[in-house]
Structures are given as C-alpha cells and as structure tokens.
Design a protein around this motif. Sequence first.
Motif, PDB file in Angstrom:
ATOM      1  N   GLY A 142       1.170  95.221  60.292  1.00 18.28           N
ATOM      2  CA  GLY A 142       1.459  94.416  61.475  1.00 18.28           C
ATOM      3  C   GLY A 142       0.384  94.456  62.536  1.00 18.28           C
ATOM      4  N   LEU A 143      -0.797  94.991  62.198  1.00 17.22           N
ATOM      5  CA  LEU A 143      -1.895  95.009  63.154  1.00 17.22           C
ATOM      6  C   LEU A 143      -2.634  93.678  63.132  1.00 17.22           C
ATOM      7  N   ASP A 144      -3.056  93.233  64.302  1.00 18.15           N
ATOM      8  CA  ASP A 144      -3.972  92.095  64.387  1.00 18.15           C
ATOM      9  C   ASP A 144      -5.371  92.630  64.151  1.00 18.15           C
ATOM     10  N   VAL A 145      -6.097  92.059  63.171  1.00 19.99           N
ATOM     11  CA  VAL A 145      -7.383  92.639  62.795  1.00 19.99           C
ATOM     12  C   VAL A 145      -8.524  91.647  62.978  1.00 19.99           C
ATOM     13  N   THR A 146      -9.635  92.151  63.492  1.00 18.27           N
ATOM     14  CA  THR A 146     -10.871  91.388  63.647  1.00 18.27           C
ATOM     15  C   THR A 146     -11.989  92.158  62.964  1.00 18.27           C
ATOM     16  N   TYR A 147     -12.870  91.448  62.273  1.00 12.90           N
ATOM     17  CA  TYR A 147     -14.035  92.087  61.649  1.00 12.90           C
ATOM     18  C   TYR A 147     -15.288  91.638  62.372  1.00 12.90           C
ATOM     19  N   ASP A 148     -16.052  92.610  62.863  1.00 14.71           N
ATOM     20  CA  ASP A 148     -17.344  92.333  63.472  1.00 14.71           C
ATOM     21  C   ASP A 148     -18.421  92.735  62.469  1.00 14.71           C
ATOM     22  N   PRO A 149     -19.224  91.789  61.955  1.00 17.32           N
ATOM     23  CA  PRO A 149     -20.157  92.097  60.859  1.00 17.32           C
ATOM     24  C   PRO A 149     -21.289  93.042  61.248  1.00 17.32           C
ATOM     25  N   GLU A 150     -21.652  93.095  62.505  1.00 17.89           N
ATOM     26  CA  GLU A 150     -22.722  93.988  62.942  1.00 17.89           C
ATOM     27  C   GLU A 150     -22.177  95.380  63.239  1.00 17.89           C
ATOM     28  N   GLY A 151     -21.089  95.447  63.978  1.00 17.95           N
ATOM     29  CA  GLY A 151     -20.519  96.737  64.324  1.00 17.95           C
ATOM     30  C   GLY A 151     -21.436  97.554  65.199  1.00 17.95           C
ATOM     31  N   ARG A 185     -23.266  98.232  59.794  1.00 25.30           N
ATOM     32  CA  ARG A 185     -22.313  98.402  58.696  1.00 25.30           C
ATOM     33  C   ARG A 185     -21.010  97.646  58.911  1.00 25.30           C
ATOM     34  N   GLY A 186     -20.879  96.989  60.055  1.00 24.88           N
ATOM     35  CA  GLY A 186     -19.652  96.270  60.361  1.00 24.88           C
ATOM     36  C   GLY A 186     -18.639  97.155  61.054  1.00 24.88           C
ATOM     37  N   LEU A 187     -17.561  96.539  61.534  1.00 24.56           N
ATOM     38  CA  LEU A 187     -16.504  97.275  62.228  1.00 24.56           C
ATOM     39  C   LEU A 187     -15.210  96.476  62.152  1.00 24.56           C
ATOM     40  N   TYR A 188     -14.136  97.158  61.762  1.00 23.96           N
ATOM     41  CA  TYR A 188     -12.805  96.555  61.766  1.00 23.96           C
ATOM     42  C   TYR A 188     -12.070  97.016  63.023  1.00 23.96           C
ATOM     43  N   ILE A 189     -11.545  96.055  63.761  1.00 21.44           N
ATOM     44  CA  ILE A 189     -10.830  96.333  65.013  1.00 21.44           C
ATOM     45  C   ILE A 189      -9.393  95.868  64.839  1.00 21.44           C
ATOM     46  N   GLY A 190      -8.469  96.808  64.823  1.00 21.23           N
ATOM     47  CA  GLY A 190      -7.055  96.477  64.690  1.00 21.23           C
ATOM     48  C   GLY A 190      -6.321  96.771  65.980  1.00 21.23           C
ATOM     49  N   THR A 191      -5.530  95.791  66.443  1.00 23.31           N
ATOM     50  CA  THR A 191      -4.753  95.970  67.669  1.00 23.31           C
ATOM     51  C   THR A 191      -3.277  95.991  67.313  1.00 23.31           C
ATOM     52  N   ARG A 192      -2.574  97.003  67.818  1.00 20.95           N
ATOM     53  CA  ARG A 192      -1.138  97.080  67.605  1.00 20.95           C
ATOM     54  C   ARG A 192      -0.455  96.200  68.661  1.00 20.95           C
ATOM     55  N   PRO A 193       0.332  95.206  68.250  1.00 24.83           N
ATOM     56  CA  PRO A 193       0.948  94.291  69.222  1.00 24.83           C
ATOM     57  C   PRO A 193       1.834  95.044  70.226  1.00 24.83           C
ATOM     58  N   PRO A 212       1.623 100.984  71.349  1.00 20.22           N
ATOM     59  CA  PRO A 212       1.640  99.518  71.423  1.00 20.22           C
ATOM     60  C   PRO A 212       0.544  99.004  72.365  1.00 20.22           C
ATOM     61  N   GLY A 213      -0.197  98.008  71.905  1.00 16.74           N
ATOM     62  CA  GLY A 213      -1.308  97.477  72.681  1.00 16.74           C
ATOM     63  C   GLY A 213      -2.591  98.258  72.495  1.00 16.74           C
ATOM     64  N   GLY A 214      -2.511  99.358  71.733  1.00 13.58           N
ATOM     65  CA  GLY A 214      -3.686 100.177  71.482  1.00 13.58           C
ATOM     66  C   GLY A 214      -4.571  99.585  70.402  1.00 13.58           C
ATOM     67  N   VAL A 215      -5.754 100.183  70.251  1.00 11.09           N
ATOM     68  CA  VAL A 215      -6.739  99.610  69.341  1.00 11.09           C
ATOM     69  C   VAL A 215      -7.251 100.678  68.369  1.00 11.09           C
ATOM     70  N   LEU A 216      -7.394 100.273  67.102  1.00 13.84           N
ATOM     71  CA  LEU A 216      -7.907 101.117  66.036  1.00 13.84           C
ATOM     72  C   LEU A 216      -9.250 100.559  65.577  1.00 13.84           C
ATOM     73  N   LEU A 217     -10.296 101.393  65.615  1.00 15.96           N
ATOM     74  CA  LEU A 217     -11.632 100.969  65.199  1.00 15.96           C
ATOM     75  C   LEU A 217     -12.051 101.773  63.979  1.00 15.96           C
ATOM     76  N   VAL A 218     -12.363 101.065  62.886  1.00 13.91           N
ATOM     77  CA  VAL A 218     -12.753 101.713  61.635  1.00 13.91           C
ATOM     78  C   VAL A 218     -14.094 101.150  61.181  1.00 13.91           C
ATOM     79  N   GLU A 219     -15.057 102.042  61.022  1.00 13.67           N
ATOM     80  CA  GLU A 219     -16.386 101.645  60.548  1.00 13.67           C
ATOM     81  C   GLU A 219     -16.410 101.814  59.025  1.00 13.67           C
ATOM     82  N   PRO A 220     -16.579 100.721  58.272  1.00 11.06           N
ATOM     83  CA  PRO A 220     -16.421 100.798  56.817  1.00 11.06           C
ATOM     84  C   PRO A 220     -17.633 101.373  56.104  1.00 11.06           C
ATOM     85  N   TRP A 221     -17.393 101.763  54.844  1.00 11.20           N
ATOM     86  CA  TRP A 221     -18.455 102.067  53.895  1.00 11.20           C
ATOM     87  C   TRP A 221     -18.905 100.752  53.272  1.00 11.20           C
ATOM     88  N   PHE A 222     -19.871 100.785  52.394  1.00 13.54           N
ATOM     89  CA  PHE A 222     -20.407  99.578  51.775  1.00 13.54           C
ATOM     90  C   PHE A 222     -19.399  98.938  50.816  1.00 13.54           C
TER      91      PHE A 222
END
Length: 237
Positions: free
Chosen positions: A214-223, A227-235, A130-140
């Motif tokens: 249930g993750l709060d997700v933010t997308y950063d287009p540059e990453g 290639r961008g980056l998805y940042i998910g935070t577990r509440p 809880p409160g941790g963060v998941l970072l996923v770098e996407p494919w195209f």
Amino acid sequence: MLSGSEKYYDEIYSSMGKDYALEANKIHEFIKKYIQREGNNLLDVACGTGTHAGFLSKYYTVMGTDLDVHMLRIARKKQPEIKFVEGDMRNLNLGRQFDVVTCLFSAIGYMTTKTDLQKAVKSMSGHLLPGGVLLVEPWFSQEQWNVGRVSINEVDKPDLKVIRMAHAGKRGKVSLLEFQYLIGTSRGIEHISEHHEFGLFSQEEYKTAFTRLGLDVTYDPEGLFGRGLYIGTRPLE
C-alpha cells in the motif's frame, strides 16, 4: 557477511571518493520532497559503520540497525551519540515507528530471493509512521550486472596499504562478488577472502515489493550516486 575486512571498510570507500556528506544532503532533499508528516525520527537499516547515520544526524534523530556486530562496534565508536542495535532487515521488530526509514548503499541487495526482498520491505514499512517515507537504494539489475568484470581498489597510507581485487560472477538471478584483500601494516601482510551474493531484481520487482504493502512508490533513476533510488510513502490514515 564480512570476515575481518570491516576495520578497513571506511578506508577503502574513502579512497574511492565516496562522498557520504553529499549523499546525506541528497537524502535530506528527497525526504523533504516526499514526506507527508512533521517529524524527524529516522531509522537507518543496514547502517554499516554508521557514516551515513552520522551525517544524517545533522537533520534527524537517528537510530541505526545492522546484522554485522563488527560493523556496529565501529559505528558505536564513531557515533557514540547515536543508538545502534543489531537486527536483520527481514524481521526487524523495534517496537516503535519512525518518520523516515532508509536502506542505503545497495544493502537491500543482500536479499537474494524475491521472498526475502518482500520481507525486508515489509519489515521496514512496518516501522514507518503514516505519511512517512521509505528510501531504498537498489543493487544492480540483471541487465546492469557485468559478469566477468575485474576491478581493483587501493588504500595507500604511510602506515596502511590495502589492495582489494574484485571479480563479478553470476548464478541465476544472483550476482556473485569475490573479494581478495592484501593488507599491509607494521605487523606484516594479511590476506582476506570474501564471497558476497546479491539479488538481481528488476524495477518492477522492487516497485511491487512497495505497492503490495500500500505504499506510493517513486523511482528516481539517478538517486544518490547513479544507482537509482526507490521512494515509498505510507499514505496518511
């Protein structure tokens, strides 16, 4: 999966100028911005040869997983102080949770169906405190994928010459990437062929894979490098 080119992986991306140290610093900054807990245990999923893991160990206590046992063998040799274990991102069960989980360099792209994408994000999220963060770098995405593109990369060292030619194809919502390698060493010239398939998902499909858990997700287009980056935070519970 790779088929013998693993031993040249680091040489190829080094020749292409991939800056793992800079990317690790950027990852650290993203984590500091979005994490909601104290702690420095980090799981690097699909860690490859362990280069990101090595640089991230400057800031975190790192553990790495990958499906490719040959990649893991290289990672363990390079980073003997880090624990690396074999595992499929779709069904990881390490028996513990982490403050941070990362999945970098578009490794998530090996999920070629929406079901597998959701399984992978669920599996990684399940290892997040809880409160941790998941970072996923996407494919195209489908719009970004350039069908028919041909590219070439070279390693030119006194004792090693590598030429890797790539061709981009497409089948439905799956990108096809064919690699042909010519590797020259003192032993002679070796030829390796590889075929890779990567899922072409939209931003909405990536985000949904996070929010449905249930993750709060933010997308950063540059990453990290465009290639961008998805940042998910577990509440926090």
